[in-house]
Design a protein around this motif. Structure first.
Motif, PDB file in Angstrom:
ATOM      1  N   TYR A 129     -11.039  11.216  -2.003  1.00 31.12           N
ATOM      2  CA  TYR A 129     -10.612   9.900  -1.509  1.00 31.12           C
ATOM      3  C   TYR A 129     -11.623   9.360  -0.497  1.00 31.12           C
ATOM      4  CZ  TYR A 129      -7.574   6.295   0.465  1.00 31.12           C
ATOM      5  OH  TYR A 129      -7.045   5.094   0.904  1.00 31.12           O
ATOM      6  N   ARG A 185      -5.713   0.195  -5.681  1.00 30.95           N
ATOM      7  CA  ARG A 185      -6.827   1.112  -6.016  1.00 30.95           C
ATOM      8  C   ARG A 185      -6.827   2.309  -5.080  1.00 30.95           C
ATOM      9  NH1 ARG A 185     -10.766  -3.664  -6.180  1.00 30.95           N
ATOM     10  NH2 ARG A 185      -8.934  -4.828  -6.793  1.00 30.95           N
ATOM     11  N   HIS A 186      -6.551   2.066  -3.790  1.00 32.59           N
ATOM     12  CA  HIS A 186      -6.459   3.195  -2.847  1.00 32.59           C
ATOM     13  C   HIS A 186      -5.389   4.169  -3.319  1.00 32.59           C
ATOM     14  CE1 HIS A 186      -7.805   0.247   0.590  1.00 32.59           C
ATOM     15  NE2 HIS A 186      -8.796   0.583  -0.218  1.00 32.59           N
ATOM     16  N   LEU A 200      -6.013   8.004  -4.186  1.00 29.91           N
ATOM     17  CA  LEU A 200      -5.385   8.958  -3.264  1.00 29.91           C
ATOM     18  C   LEU A 200      -4.536   9.966  -4.030  1.00 29.91           C
ATOM     19  CD1 LEU A 200      -5.079   9.558  -0.267  1.00 29.91           C
ATOM     20  CD2 LEU A 200      -3.303   7.825  -0.139  1.00 29.91           C
ATOM     21  N   SER A 227      -6.672   0.969   6.290  1.00 29.59           N
ATOM     22  CA  SER A 227      -7.918   1.695   6.005  1.00 29.59           C
ATOM     23  C   SER A 227      -9.138   0.783   5.925  1.00 29.59           C
ATOM     24  CB  SER A 227      -7.769   2.461   4.689  1.00 29.59           C
ATOM     25  OG  SER A 227      -7.725   1.566   3.596  1.00 29.59           O
ATOM     26  N   SER A 284      -5.220  -2.184  -2.154  1.00 31.67           N
ATOM     27  CA  SER A 284      -4.232  -1.151  -1.815  1.00 31.67           C
ATOM     28  C   SER A 284      -3.768  -0.406  -3.077  1.00 31.67           C
ATOM     29  CB  SER A 284      -3.059  -1.740  -1.026  1.00 31.67           C
ATOM     30  OG  SER A 284      -2.266  -2.553  -1.843  1.00 31.67           O
ATOM     31  N   HIS A 300     -13.411   5.804  -1.374  1.00 32.50           N
ATOM     32  CA  HIS A 300     -12.882   4.636  -0.670  1.00 32.50           C
ATOM     33  C   HIS A 300     -13.952   3.561  -0.398  1.00 32.50           C
ATOM     34  CE1 HIS A 300     -11.093   2.268   2.598  1.00 32.50           C
ATOM     35  NE2 HIS A 300      -9.921   2.617   2.108  1.00 32.50           N
ATOM     36  N   ALA A 317      -4.408   4.127   3.979  1.00 31.60           N
ATOM     37  CA  ALA A 317      -4.459   3.329   2.742  1.00 31.60           C
ATOM     38  C   ALA A 317      -4.098   1.885   3.062  1.00 31.60           C
ATOM     39  CB  ALA A 317      -3.496   3.902   1.710  1.00 31.60           C
ATOM     40  N   ILE A 320     -14.654   1.487  -3.446  1.00 34.21           N
ATOM     41  CA  ILE A 320     -13.599   0.500  -3.735  1.00 34.21           C
ATOM     42  C   ILE A 320     -13.788  -0.748  -2.857  1.00 34.21           C
ATOM     43  CG2 ILE A 320     -11.104   0.071  -3.500  1.00 34.21           C
ATOM     44  CD1 ILE A 320     -10.619   3.018  -4.216  1.00 34.21           C
ATOM     45  N   GLN A 321     -14.179  -0.533  -1.599  1.00 29.95           N
ATOM     46  CA  GLN A 321     -14.260  -1.643  -0.645  1.00 29.95           C
ATOM     47  C   GLN A 321     -15.504  -2.528  -0.857  1.00 29.95           C
ATOM     48  OE1 GLN A 321     -11.080  -0.668   0.276  1.00 29.95           O
ATOM     49  NE2 GLN A 321     -11.521  -1.642   2.215  1.00 29.95           N
ATOM     50  N   ALA A 370       0.826  -1.215   0.000  1.00 30.80           N
ATOM     51  CA  ALA A 370       0.000   0.000   0.000  1.00 30.80           C
ATOM     52  C   ALA A 370       0.857   1.260   0.000  1.00 30.80           C
ATOM     53  CB  ALA A 370      -0.935   0.004   1.206  1.00 30.80           C
ATOM     54  N   VAL A 426     -11.724   7.471   6.531  1.00 30.65           N
ATOM     55  CA  VAL A 426     -10.334   7.094   6.240  1.00 30.65           C
ATOM     56  C   VAL A 426      -9.454   8.331   6.078  1.00 30.65           C
ATOM     57  CG1 VAL A 426     -10.859   4.838   5.242  1.00 30.65           C
ATOM     58  CG2 VAL A 426     -10.857   6.851   3.759  1.00 30.65           C
TER      59      VAL A 426
END
Ligand SMILES: Cc1cc2nc3c(=O)[nH]c(=O)nc-3n(C[C@H](O)[C@H](O)[C@H](O)COP(=O)(O)OP(=O)(O)OC[C@H]3O[C@@H](n4cnc5c(N)ncnc54)[C@H](O)[C@@H]3O)c2cc1C
Length: 325
Positions: free
Chosen positions: A292, A275-276, A280, A259, A273, A296, A255, A299-300, A13, A247
């Protein structure tokens, strides 16, 4: 000590965030308590999306061994899911770390190895007693993130907490799929990582269940590994499904696993990580961490959903039987 972006943690990350930020022209310092190449218990599978993100970070993706999907096996039952497009890669964690470090060096990221960042609530971040100043700080300090605590985010909401281990064996991969074997004590998954090498990772609910015990309940896999040379020392690690309320806080962002995370059996941790990191960098490039914060959870979402399905299959054998024919 001053930098534009201070990144705490030089795992996947932290290094991915460093690369993505440097690609946007941000000056970056990464500090990690350990020295490279950094190893960690991991199934070492990168899904097709993660592979694409790796390419976006400027890293060629012909390393390791390709795989075409995921096969689930429970006794005589089987189900397979082939990727709709592209293929994944299995890559030794040490090799992935070396590639990320190499790319950081190429881009001129400042790297401080063997350097623990002092993190405590209501205290400035410091290295060797010297206060760090920064435009942005990024906590990429893993599952047990102290940055998360210092930001007052606590542990977040933990939906699952399991215990993983991994080991490498010299054996020609017998499948072009990642195999997830389901047993009564946990899962073992096998990722091809080279022409003559596989990575076996196990995950169980109880810390008392060792890797050997999970494998003992999987005779078909045990037979495959019979007589194969063990190539690495076994490593263990905690894996959680964790969600955080926030986050970001001010000019600080989290990240990677710090996160929030999805259970290891999803094989999504490293991809998340990446994608974060890319998001970011987009946010910092326009000085707006709200981007972000808003992106976030999106993404999750899917990995968390997958995690819930897998954990249900783990807890309920009858659900598992219904899914696999
Ligand atoms: C058994 C198992 C199997 C898995 N299988 C897969 C898989 O197949 N595919 C996949 O994509 N993911 C998998 N994962 C998940 C993946 O390993 C993690 O998501 C990934 O390692 C997260 O990277 P990270 O950089 O956030 O954290 P980490 O890799 O934990 O890195 C954090 C770094 O921060 C450093 N650090 C911490 N505190 C400080 C400090 N104060 N100062 C300086 N440095 C500090 C640490 O030294 C460490 O190097 C698996 C996990 C487990 C446990």
């Amino acid at each position: 000590m001053h930098c534009d972006a201070l990144i705490i943690g030089g795992g996947p990350a932290g290094l991915a965030a460093a690369i993505a930020l440097r690609q946007k022209g941000v000056e970056v310092l990464v500090a990690d308590a350990l020295r490279p190449p950094i190893d960690k218990a991991c199934g070492e599978g990168l899904m097709p999306d993660a592979r694409e993100d790796l390419a976006a970070l400027g890293i060629a993706t012909h390393h390791g061994a390709p795989f075409e999907g995921i096969a689930f096996l429970a006794g005589h039952r089987q189900a397979a899911a082939h990727f709709e497009r592209g293929s994944g890669i299995g890559i030794r964690r040490l090799q992935l770390h070396e590639l990320l470090v190499e790319r950081c060096r190429e881009l001129g990221v400042r790297l401080a190895w063997g350097t623990r960042v002092h993190i405590a609530p209501h205290e400035p971040l410091s290295i060797d007693g010297r206060v760090c100043t920064y435009r942005y700080a990024i906590g990429a300090d893993g599952q047990s993130s102290r940055m998360r605590l210092a930001m007052g985010l606590g542990q977040g909401k933990i939906f699952s907490r399991r215990f993983g281990a991994r080991c490498h064996y010299r054996v020609k991969p017998w499948s072009r799929m990642v195999e997830v074997h389901w047993g009564d004590l946990g899962q073992a998954y096998v990722t091809p990582v080279g022409e003559e090498e596989v990575c076996v990772a196990t995950v169980a609910r109880s810390p008392a269940v060792r890797m050997e015990a999970v494998l003992a309940g999987l005779p078909a896999l045990r037979e495959r590994l019979q007589g194969a040379t063990v190539l690495s020392t076994m490593r263990g690690a905690l894996t959680t499904t964790r969600k955080l309320r926030r986050v970001t806080a001010g000019n600080i962002a989290l990240a990677g696993d710090a996160s929030g995370s999805a259970d290891a059996v999803t094989g999504e941790g490293i991809g998340l990580s990446f994608r974060h990191a890319l998001l970011l960098a987009e946010a910092i490039a326009v000085d707006n961490l709200d981007i972000y914060q808003a992106g976030h959870p999106v993404i999750q979402r899917m990995p968390h959903l997958m995690s819930r399905v897998m954990l249900r299959m783990d807890a309920w054998p009858r659900t598992r039987e219904r899914v696999m024919t």
